[in-house]
Design a protein around this motif. Structure first.
Motif, PDB file in Angstrom:
ATOM      1  N   THR A  73       0.833  -1.214   0.000  1.00  0.00           N
ATOM      2  CA  THR A  73       0.000   0.000   0.000  1.00  0.00           C
ATOM      3  C   THR A  73       0.860   1.254   0.000  1.00  0.00           C
ATOM      4  OG1 THR A  73      -1.686  -1.189   1.253  1.00  0.00           O
ATOM      5  CG2 THR A  73      -1.887   1.195   1.182  1.00  0.00           C
ATOM      6  N   LEU A  74       1.971   1.208   0.734  1.00  0.00           N
ATOM      7  CA  LEU A  74       2.904   2.336   0.769  1.00  0.00           C
ATOM      8  C   LEU A  74       3.468   2.603  -0.629  1.00  0.00           C
ATOM      9  CD1 LEU A  74       5.580   2.753   3.562  1.00  0.00           C
ATOM     10  CD2 LEU A  74       6.075   3.388   1.219  1.00  0.00           C
ATOM     11  N   CYS A  75       3.858   1.531  -1.330  1.00  0.00           N
ATOM     12  CA  CYS A  75       4.387   1.678  -2.691  1.00  0.00           C
ATOM     13  C   CYS A  75       3.315   2.224  -3.639  1.00  0.00           C
ATOM     14  CB  CYS A  75       4.911   0.345  -3.204  1.00  0.00           C
ATOM     15  SG  CYS A  75       6.387  -0.259  -2.361  1.00  0.00           S
ATOM     16  N   GLU A  76       2.096   1.761  -3.465  1.00  0.00           N
ATOM     17  CA  GLU A  76       0.997   2.256  -4.302  1.00  0.00           C
ATOM     18  C   GLU A  76       0.769   3.746  -4.069  1.00  0.00           C
ATOM     19  OE1 GLU A  76      -1.615  -1.908  -4.559  1.00  0.00           O
ATOM     20  OE2 GLU A  76      -2.157  -0.355  -3.096  1.00  0.00           O
ATOM     21  N   GLY A  77       0.862   4.172  -2.802  1.00  0.00           N
ATOM     22  CA  GLY A  77       0.708   5.590  -2.489  1.00  0.00           C
ATOM     23  C   GLY A  77       1.794   6.434  -3.131  1.00  0.00           C
ATOM     24  N   GLN A  78       3.023   5.940  -3.090  1.00  0.00           N
ATOM     25  CA  GLN A  78       4.138   6.649  -3.719  1.00  0.00           C
ATOM     26  C   GLN A  78       3.924   6.744  -5.231  1.00  0.00           C
ATOM     27  OE1 GLN A  78       6.738   8.230  -2.357  1.00  0.00           O
ATOM     28  NE2 GLN A  78       7.553   8.804  -4.362  1.00  0.00           N
ATOM     29  N   ALA A  79       3.450   5.651  -5.841  1.00  0.00           N
ATOM     30  CA  ALA A  79       3.205   5.647  -7.283  1.00  0.00           C
ATOM     31  C   ALA A  79       2.115   6.654  -7.652  1.00  0.00           C
ATOM     32  CB  ALA A  79       2.820   4.246  -7.745  1.00  0.00           C
ATOM     33  N   LEU A  80       1.052   6.703  -6.850  1.00  0.00           N
ATOM     34  CA  LEU A  80      -0.015   7.681  -7.106  1.00  0.00           C
ATOM     35  C   LEU A  80       0.520   9.105  -7.022  1.00  0.00           C
ATOM     36  CD1 LEU A  80      -3.090   6.243  -5.146  1.00  0.00           C
ATOM     37  CD2 LEU A  80      -2.884   6.536  -7.631  1.00  0.00           C
ATOM     38  N   ASP A  81       1.334   9.360  -6.004  1.00  0.00           N
ATOM     39  CA  ASP A  81       1.912  10.691  -5.825  1.00  0.00           C
ATOM     40  C   ASP A  81       2.732  11.095  -7.056  1.00  0.00           C
ATOM     41  OD1 ASP A  81       2.368  13.047  -4.393  1.00  0.00           O
ATOM     42  OD2 ASP A  81       4.183  12.270  -3.464  1.00  0.00           O
ATOM     43  N   MET A  82       3.491  10.149  -7.601  1.00  0.00           N
ATOM     44  CA  MET A  82       4.287  10.421  -8.796  1.00  0.00           C
ATOM     45  C   MET A  82       3.384  10.650 -10.010  1.00  0.00           C
ATOM     46  SD  MET A  82       7.205   7.528  -8.073  1.00  0.00           S
ATOM     47  CE  MET A  82       7.897   7.565  -9.724  1.00  0.00           C
ATOM     48  N   MET A  90      -4.123   8.481  -1.887  1.00  0.00           N
ATOM     49  CA  MET A  90      -2.665   8.573  -1.925  1.00  0.00           C
ATOM     50  C   MET A  90      -2.103   8.737  -0.510  1.00  0.00           C
ATOM     51  SD  MET A  90      -0.021  10.963  -1.627  1.00  0.00           S
ATOM     52  CE  MET A  90      -0.719  12.574  -1.997  1.00  0.00           C
ATOM     53  N   ILE A  91      -2.751   9.564   0.306  1.00  0.00           N
ATOM     54  CA  ILE A  91      -2.321   9.771   1.691  1.00  0.00           C
ATOM     55  C   ILE A  91      -2.411   8.465   2.482  1.00  0.00           C
ATOM     56  CG2 ILE A  91      -2.921  10.890   3.884  1.00  0.00           C
ATOM     57  CD1 ILE A  91      -3.890  13.290   2.264  1.00  0.00           C
ATOM     58  N   LYS A  92      -3.488   7.731   2.260  1.00  0.00           N
ATOM     59  CA  LYS A  92      -3.652   6.451   2.962  1.00  0.00           C
ATOM     60  C   LYS A  92      -2.476   5.524   2.682  1.00  0.00           C
ATOM     61  CE  LYS A  92      -8.732   6.357   3.108  1.00  0.00           C
ATOM     62  NZ  LYS A  92      -9.949   5.683   2.578  1.00  0.00           N
ATOM     63  N   GLY A  93      -1.954   5.610   1.458  1.00  0.00           N
ATOM     64  CA  GLY A  93      -0.807   4.792   1.107  1.00  0.00           C
ATOM     65  C   GLY A  93       0.493   5.339   1.650  1.00  0.00           C
ATOM     66  N   LYS A  94       0.788   6.582   1.324  1.00  0.00           N
ATOM     67  CA  LYS A  94       2.098   7.155   1.673  1.00  0.00           C
ATOM     68  C   LYS A  94       2.282   7.395   3.163  1.00  0.00           C
ATOM     69  CE  LYS A  94       4.651  10.048  -0.393  1.00  0.00           C
ATOM     70  NZ  LYS A  94       5.253  11.234  -0.998  1.00  0.00           N
TER      71      LYS A  94
END
Length: 331
Positions: A148-157, A173-177
């Motif tokens: 989920t953390l990686c998914e959040g970072q990908a969304l942010d990018m 995105m916040i939920k992930g990062k």
């Protein structure tokens, strides 16, 4: 936030655990950056949450330490790789691994940190006090948070390249990062204490609410904080043209003329102070600032209310004090 005896005790326990990590000396190019990164310090908020959660659920904090170390190593791994992606020269006031060594070493040392984070969890497979189900649940929680953390970072990018982002997407995105690893920390602490399903679920939800509140609050403070307390340029996100919760909501609520104004300022290489102040005023006129303040308060209140399930204890008060401190911060 005033440091209680419990706060000092838990942080000393965390630092002792980090200092006793078994990090080989060779190959030096692999392991020295790992030791360097863990020695840079930081707030240690994630391992602290693991131990607080364990104590809150009546567990032994010694049995939560492997989880605390795992989340802190994982968090620091993400910072090493973040610095590569951002070409960042410094981390916590010191040269980043990327700058001090090079990109290849930063990638490889980050990889070994990632592996070592998972290695900490072997404790739960060896200890008789933990069942196969406990071991599997701790692993599953840690893996899910990592993904989920990686998914959040990908969304942010992805958001950087997109013209428009929906505010609900931004929260995802916040939920992930931000939220994922906080919620994971609290959940793993609860599992290590053999907590009930209700307790585990409540603490996981607390972490999710805490992360959302903290990140939205960060976006808000960038625009409205006292410059002397904030420590950096107020409205820096607007000057830099960043997509934040504020700019996203403002664009969703703005009419065509207001949207054009906001987008022009965000796209400018060097917007004037007058233009930035105009955008800030538009945010106030559109009730973005006032509504986000209410939203931040709601998420923190939800987090605090998650503690109602637990009996009174020093651990409960410590976690409640942390949430109140964060809710009331002004920089």
């Amino acid at each position: 936030m005033a440091q209680t005896d419990l706060h000092k005790k838990l942080h000393a326990f965390i630092e002792k655990g980090i200092s006793e990590l078994t990090i080989p000396e060779a190959p030096e190019s692999l392991y020295k950056p790992y030791s360097y990164t863990m020695g840079l310090g930081g707030k240690r908020i994630r391992p602290y949450l693991v131990l607080l959660s364990c104590g809150l659920c009546g567990g032994r904090i010694e049995e939560a330490l492997p989880s605390a170390l795992a989340v802190e190593i994982l968090h620091n791994f993400t910072l090493v790789h973040d610095d590569i992606m951002d070409s960042a020269d410094t981390r916590r006031g010191q040269p980043s691994v990327f700058k001090k060594w090079d990109q290849n070493i930063a990638i490889l040392s980050g990889d070994v940190m990632f592996a070592d984070a998972f290695k900490q969890l072997e404790f739960y497979g060896r200890e008789d006090s933990f069942s196969k189900k406990d071991y599997a649940e701790i692993h599953s929680t840690f893996i899910s948070a990592t993904i989920t953390l990686c998914e959040g970072q990908a969304l942010d990018m992805d958001f950087v390249e997109r013209e428009r982002v929906d505010h609900n997407e931004y929260v995802e995105m916040i939920k992930g990062k931000t939220s994922a690893l906080l919620a994971c920390s609290l959940k793993m602490g609860a599992i290590s204490a053999h907590a009930s399903e209700n307790q585990i679920s409540s603490l996981f939800n607390l972490g999710m609410e805490m992360g959302i509140a903290f990140q939205i609050q960060d976006d808000l403070l960038d625009a409205i904080a006292d410059p002397e307390k904030f420590g950096k340029k107020v409205c820096g996100d607007i000057y830099e043209g960043k997509k934040t919760y504020l700019t996203i909501l403002a664009l969703e609520r703005a009419n065509k003329q207001q949207s054009q104004k906001i987008e022009t300022v965000l796209a400018a290489n060097s917007p004037t102070q007058h233009d930035v102040e105009d955008v800030l005023q538009l945010m106030k006129d559109l009730n973005v600032i006032s509504d986000i303040k209410k939203e931040v308060d709601l998420h923190y209140s939800n987090a605090i209310n998650s503690l109602d399930l637990f009996r009174d204890s020093d651990y409960k008060q410590e976690l409640k004090n942390l949430l109140i401190f964060l809710k009331n911060r002004d920089h």
